[in-house]
Design an enzyme around this catalytic site. Structure first.
Site, PDB file in Angstrom:
ATOM      1  N   ASP A  19       0.697  -1.210   0.034  1.00 13.18           N
ATOM      2  CA  ASP A  19      -0.044  -0.107  -0.025  1.00 13.18           C
ATOM      3  C   ASP A  19       0.902   1.191   0.028  1.00 13.18           C
ATOM      4  O   ASP A  19       2.086   1.134   0.028  1.00 13.18           O
ATOM      5  CB  ASP A  19      -0.959   0.041   1.110  1.00 13.18           C
TER       6      ASP A  19
ATOM      7  N   HIS B 109       1.362  -8.969  -3.685  1.00 14.30           N
ATOM      8  CA  HIS B 109       0.636  -7.789  -3.603  1.00 14.30           C
ATOM      9  C   HIS B 109       1.404  -6.470  -3.133  1.00 14.30           C
ATOM     10  O   HIS B 109       2.144  -6.288  -2.169  1.00 14.30           O
ATOM     11  CB  HIS B 109      -0.010  -8.045  -2.208  1.00 14.30           C
TER      12      HIS B 109
ATOM     13  N   ASP C 104       0.875 -17.277  -4.571  1.00 16.26           N
ATOM     14  CA  ASP C 104       1.570 -16.324  -5.486  1.00 16.26           C
ATOM     15  C   ASP C 104       0.498 -15.560  -6.276  1.00 16.26           C
ATOM     16  O   ASP C 104       0.394 -15.703  -7.514  1.00 16.26           O
ATOM     17  CB  ASP C 104       2.843 -16.873  -6.402  1.00 16.26           C
TER      18      ASP C 104
ATOM     19  N   GLU D 114       2.417 -10.046   0.091  1.00 15.29           N
ATOM     20  CA  GLU D 114       2.770  -8.827   0.120  1.00 15.29           C
ATOM     21  C   GLU D 114       4.001  -8.499   0.256  1.00 15.29           C
ATOM     22  O   GLU D 114       4.861  -9.273   0.735  1.00 15.29           O
ATOM     23  CB  GLU D 114       1.929  -8.224   0.951  1.00 15.29           C
TER      24      GLU D 114
HETATM   25  O1  G3I Z   1       1.419 -12.884  16.823  1.00 14.98           O
HETATM   26  C1  G3I Z   1       0.097 -13.781  16.494  1.00 14.98           C
HETATM   27  C2  G3I Z   1       0.414 -14.988  17.192  1.00 14.98           C
HETATM   28  O2  G3I Z   1       0.803 -15.443  18.296  1.00 14.98           O
HETATM   29  C3  G3I Z   1      -0.910 -16.108  16.437  1.00 14.98           C
HETATM   30  O3  G3I Z   1      -0.401 -17.354  16.666  1.00 14.98           O
HETATM   31  C4  G3I Z   1      -0.964 -15.711  15.087  1.00 14.98           C
HETATM   32  C5  G3I Z   1      -2.246 -16.412  14.517  1.00 14.98           C
HETATM   33  O4  G3I Z   1      -2.715 -15.681  13.611  1.00 14.98           O
HETATM   34  O5  G3I Z   1      -1.355 -14.274  14.755  1.00 14.98           O
HETATM   35  C6  G3I Z   1      -0.122 -13.486  15.259  1.00 14.98           C
HETATM   36  O6  G3I Z   1      -0.599 -12.367  15.157  1.00 14.98           O
HETATM   37  C7  G3I Z   1      -0.841 -11.768  13.698  1.00 14.98           C
HETATM   38  C8  G3I Z   1       0.326 -10.664  13.548  1.00 14.98           C
HETATM   39  O7  G3I Z   1       0.099  -9.888  12.072  1.00 14.98           O
HETATM   40  C9  G3I Z   1       1.802 -11.004  13.464  1.00 14.98           C
HETATM   41  O8  G3I Z   1       2.529 -10.015  13.397  1.00 14.98           O
HETATM   42  C10 G3I Z   1      -2.084 -11.262  13.595  1.00 14.98           C
HETATM   43  O9  G3I Z   1      -3.029 -12.309  13.703  1.00 14.98           O
HETATM   44  C11 G3I Z   1      -2.309 -10.513  12.162  1.00 14.98           C
HETATM   45  O10 G3I Z   1      -3.547  -9.992  12.062  1.00 14.98           O
HETATM   46  C12 G3I Z   1      -1.219  -9.466  12.312  1.00 14.98           C
HETATM   47  O11 G3I Z   1      -1.104  -8.989  11.075  1.00 14.98           O
HETATM   48  C13 G3I Z   1      -0.631  -7.594  10.653  1.00 14.98           C
HETATM   49  C14 G3I Z   1      -1.515  -7.097   9.445  1.00 14.98           C
HETATM   50  O12 G3I Z   1      -0.837  -5.891   9.077  1.00 14.98           O
HETATM   51  C15 G3I Z   1      -2.875  -6.868   9.690  1.00 14.98           C
HETATM   52  O13 G3I Z   1      -3.095  -6.100  10.858  1.00 14.98           O
HETATM   53  C16 G3I Z   1       0.728  -7.540  10.216  1.00 14.98           C
HETATM   54  O14 G3I Z   1       1.758  -7.996  11.454  1.00 14.98           O
HETATM   55  C17 G3I Z   1       1.311  -6.553   9.608  1.00 14.98           C
HETATM   56  O15 G3I Z   1       2.687  -6.644   9.236  1.00 14.98           O
HETATM   57  C18 G3I Z   1       0.400  -5.907   8.601  1.00 14.98           C
HETATM   58  O16 G3I Z   1       0.881  -4.609   8.115  1.00 14.98           O
HETATM   59  C19 G3I Z   1       0.310  -4.231   6.947  1.00 14.98           C
HETATM   60  C20 G3I Z   1      -0.200  -3.021   7.443  1.00 14.98           C
HETATM   61  O17 G3I Z   1      -1.206  -3.073   8.283  1.00 14.98           O
HETATM   62  C21 G3I Z   1      -0.637  -2.016   6.087  1.00 14.98           C
HETATM   63  N1  G3I Z   1       0.308  -2.239   5.002  1.00 14.98           N
HETATM   64  C22 G3I Z   1       0.771  -3.462   4.713  1.00 14.98           C
HETATM   65  C23 G3I Z   1       1.441  -4.250   5.815  1.00 14.98           C
HETATM   66  C24 G3I Z   1       1.944  -5.485   5.595  1.00 14.98           C
HETATM   67  O18 G3I Z   1       0.865  -6.613   5.292  1.00 14.98           O
HETATM   68  O1  9MR Z   2      -3.607  -3.363   0.199  1.00 19.01           O
HETATM   69  C1  9MR Z   2      -3.922  -3.885   1.573  1.00 19.01           C
HETATM   70  C2  9MR Z   2      -2.548  -4.401   2.355  1.00 19.01           C
HETATM   71  O2  9MR Z   2      -1.448  -3.347   2.313  1.00 19.01           O
HETATM   72  C3  9MR Z   2      -2.870  -4.726   3.522  1.00 19.01           C
HETATM   73  O3  9MR Z   2      -1.868  -5.517   4.277  1.00 19.01           O
HETATM   74  C4  9MR Z   2      -4.097  -5.321   3.801  1.00 19.01           C
HETATM   75  C5  9MR Z   2      -4.672  -5.869   5.287  1.00 19.01           C
HETATM   76  O4  9MR Z   2      -4.559  -4.854   5.871  1.00 19.01           O
HETATM   77  O5  9MR Z   2      -5.168  -4.764   3.163  1.00 19.01           O
HETATM   78  C6  9MR Z   2      -4.818  -4.520   1.841  1.00 19.01           C
HETATM   79  O6  9MR Z   2      -6.133  -3.905   1.156  1.00 19.01           O
HETATM   80  C7  9MR Z   2      -7.170  -4.712   1.088  1.00 19.01           C
HETATM   81  C8  9MR Z   2      -8.065  -4.507   2.153  1.00 19.01           C
HETATM   82  O7  9MR Z   2      -7.857  -4.783   3.351  1.00 19.01           O
HETATM   83  C9  9MR Z   2      -9.575  -5.308   1.509  1.00 19.01           C
HETATM   84  N1  9MR Z   2      -9.839  -4.807   0.394  1.00 19.01           N
HETATM   85  C10 9MR Z   2      -9.002  -5.241  -0.567  1.00 19.01           C
HETATM   86  C11 9MR Z   2      -7.763  -4.373  -0.498  1.00 19.01           C
HETATM   87  C12 9MR Z   2      -6.802  -4.651  -1.582  1.00 19.01           C
HETATM   88  O8  9MR Z   2      -6.714  -5.929  -1.857  1.00 19.01           O
END
Ligand code: G3I
Ligand code: 9MR
Length: 583
Positions: free
Chosen positions: A187, A508, A550, A559
């Protein structure tokens, strides 16, 4: 001899020669190996998945067109997470340089790989160049980007104060500039918490191996100046981070974002209004840590800027001390303020580690006892770094700088080292009995969103243990995790775009997806297997280490992100620095 016997003997001979000829074998993707390659003198191994026994292998020299090494295959004592039988191919005894394939008669051959003194040189550079491609607010011209040249997007000169961020001197709707920085991931938003660990990781990489980086040329616009290129690249983001601090009180906005994620369009076409969103304690502490570290790193190059960083760090620390519990809770925030913000949250609800990181960096840079007082009471247990867990970002820094920290009691530092070595031992030992021969993969719990960054951060820990102890086994295990990332794993992907034969083609990544005519931008490590599959895309398997797809829809496994690129860049460049002795 009867003609029929001669005929049969000829047949047997020809089939033997055919089987033992790399040119006559088909690629078999069940042979899993680091698709980039190895140094001549390291442990070199591949893994074969097969339910029928495998006896022998040979190494085929692609240029010479002949077999250059042969050996026996051994069966792994443990099965893979999905119950497959694994076989180990060890060709450590072979150390010629060149391009090779592994051949197994009647089974097939592997992807090609190199053995070379500088095997990770291009990969190391590409892993850092990836940050250049992520730059916001500037054109990326052909001179530096080749076919990936693009128009700049997001000047971020008209960013609005979101109601959650409003203060007396900066009321709701006020417009301010907040240019530069790196796009977070697939993003286009910019998030301080994630920028924090990213910059901290890259500055620590530099602080550990300054001689290597004195020479490393990334071919970026600043390459001709007198600052190492890695620090020039980090400056692009530091400059932005500084604009995220409110000069009135020192608090730092959690993020700069649109209200919703943009579509899959090129950056200059992603023009929705962007906002400064709520100050938070997590963002402010991460900012303090990074600015305090930047102070001592940039001081020899740009002393005036360095003073600005230190001042900003101290001001942030003061704000955090006065506002210790301003958590970022996006859903609650949306109940109070409009418009709703639904982009990445990075909503850490436990900040004990952020205090330790900020205090560590401030203490190293100032030697002020006030910061040590916080550290003295800290729990020293090992925790693998991630965006939400930054305690050991601080502890690694303390150990790196221990010679200048004379006020810290030796016992306290010794305990830190014991904890670090014992964590490294656990990972190393787990890797010894794991079918893919690396610490990553031993524990199914490692397969979370961004699991490849878990592998990379384990690698960093092992390199820290190698540095502390000088024991080669830690370096070997760190390389084992690099082998994992580059293809010796349960999916057979090299998870880094453009490096290897089988790599993600549909990450992604808006910068890539918006220009489908081009190959994906190179040098980016994708998130990796994640059985939670939050994106609900099609996956070939639910097994933790195979749960990768992929597809461009797969933000939960495919991503790219700056906080994953940074530890990957650390792992590969640190290994290259150690091997070329540019420490
Ligand atoms: O740490 C727990 C673990 O203990 C558990 O077993 C596991 C089961 O699902 O979950 C783990 O936590 C997860 C965590 O990431 C790990 O770091 C959460 O479920 C999961 O929802 C969380 O996801 C984060 C995601 O955003 C959604 O919020 C990612 O860490 C984080 O890197 C990702 O970051 C996104 C930004 O929001 C938006 N930009 C892109 C970026 C990369 O995807
Ligand atoms: O593109 C977004 C990505 O960077 C984030 O990691 C992800 C989870 O927060 O969300 C992606 O955006 C999606 C959104 O959450 C749901 N609708 C589709 C978006 C693009 O695929």
């Amino acid at each position: 001899m009867k003609p029929i016997l001669i005929f049969t003997l000829c047949l047997i001979f020809t089939s033997f020669v055919t089987e033992k000829n790399g040119n006559n074998l088909e690629l078999n993707e069940s042979i899993r190996l680091n698709q980039v390659g190895f140094y001549p003198d390291q442990i070199k191994a591949a893994v074969i998945l097969s339910e029928t026994p495998i006896d022998r292998f040979f190494i085929w020299d692609k240029k010479k067109g002949k077999i250059v090494f042969e050996g026996l295959v051994s069966k792994s004592e443990t099965k893979t997470l999905s119950g497959k039988t694994a076989w180990k191919v060890d060709f450590s005894g072979f150390s010629e340089q060149g391009v090779f394939e592994i051949g197994i008669p009647d089974f097939g051959k592997s992807h090609p790989f190199k053995i070379d003194d500088l095997v990770y040189s291009e990969l190391g550079k590409a892993s850092l160049k990836a940050f250049y491609f992520q730059r916001a607010s500037v054109d990326i011209p052909e001179e530096y980007a080749g076919i990936w040249a693009r128009k700049g997007g997001h000047p971020d000169n008209l960013v609005n104060i979101h109601p959650s961020a409003a203060s007396q001197s900066r009321p709701e709707g006020m417009t301010l500039s907040s240019a530069k920085g790196w796009y977070d991931a697939g993003d286009y938003n910019k998030y301080i918490v994630n920028s924090g660990i990213t910059v901290g990781t890259l500055l620590s990489l530099y602080e550990n191996y300054p001689r290597y980086f004195a020479e490393l040329n990334l071919t970026i616009p600043e390459s001709q100046n007198s600052i190492p290129d890695i620090l020039d690249e980090v400056l692009w983001n530091l400059d932005w981070m500084l604009t995220m601090q409110d000069p009135a009180d020192g608090g730092v906005y959690h993020k700069l974002t649109t209200t919703k994620f943009e579509g899959m369009v090129e950056p200059h076409l992603a023009v929705n209004q962007r906002y400064f969103v709520q100050k938070s304690t997590a963002a402010t502490l991460d900012f303090a840590a990074v600015m305090a570290q930047a102070y001592r790193i940039y001081k020899p190059f740009t002393p005036e800027n360095a003073e600005v960083y230190l001042k900003a760090a101290k001001k942030a620390w003061k704000w955090a001390s006065e506002n210790p519990e301003l958590y970022y809770r996006q859903n609650e925030m949306n109940e109070t303020f409009d418009p709703d913000v639904v982009t990445g949250a990075y909503g850490d609800q436990n900040l004990s580690d952020e205090w330790i990181w900020a205090a560590s960096e401030l203490y190293i840079s100032t030697h002020n006892i006030e910061y040590w007082n916080i550290l003295e009471a800290a729990n020293q247990d090992y925790q693998l770094p991630s965006w939400a867990q930054v305690k050991w970002m601080g502890f690694y820094s303390l150990l790196r700088n221990e010679n200048s920290l004379t006020q810290i009691p030796q016992e306290w530092l010794s305990m830190l080292k014991i904890n670090l070595i014992s964590a490294a031992n656990s990972y190393h030992q787990a890797g010894q009995v794991q079918p893919y021969l690396s610490p990553m993969g031993a524990n199914p719990k490692d397969f979370i969103w961004g699991s490849n960054a878990v592998a990379s951060n384990q690698g960093i820990l092992l390199l820290e243990a190698f540095k502390l102890s000088g024991k080669a086994e830690y370096l070997q295990s760190a390389k084992g995790n690099l082998d994992y990332i580059l293809g010796r794993n349960a999916t057979g992907f090299s998870y880094v775009t453009g490096f290897g034969n089988k790599t993600p083609m549909y990450p992604h990544h808006r910068l890539a997806t918006s220009r489908p005519e081009l190959p994906p931008l190179p040098g980016f490590m994708v998130g990796g297997p994640n059985p939670s599959q939050q994106d609900k895309c099609d996956y070939p398997s639910d097994v933790p280490d195979e749960s990768f797809t992929d597809l461009a829809c797969s933000y939960a496994s495919n991503e790219i992100a700056i906080n994953w690129s940074a530890p990957f860049a650390y792992l590969v460049n640190a290994i290259q620095a150690i091997e070329t002795s540019g420490k």
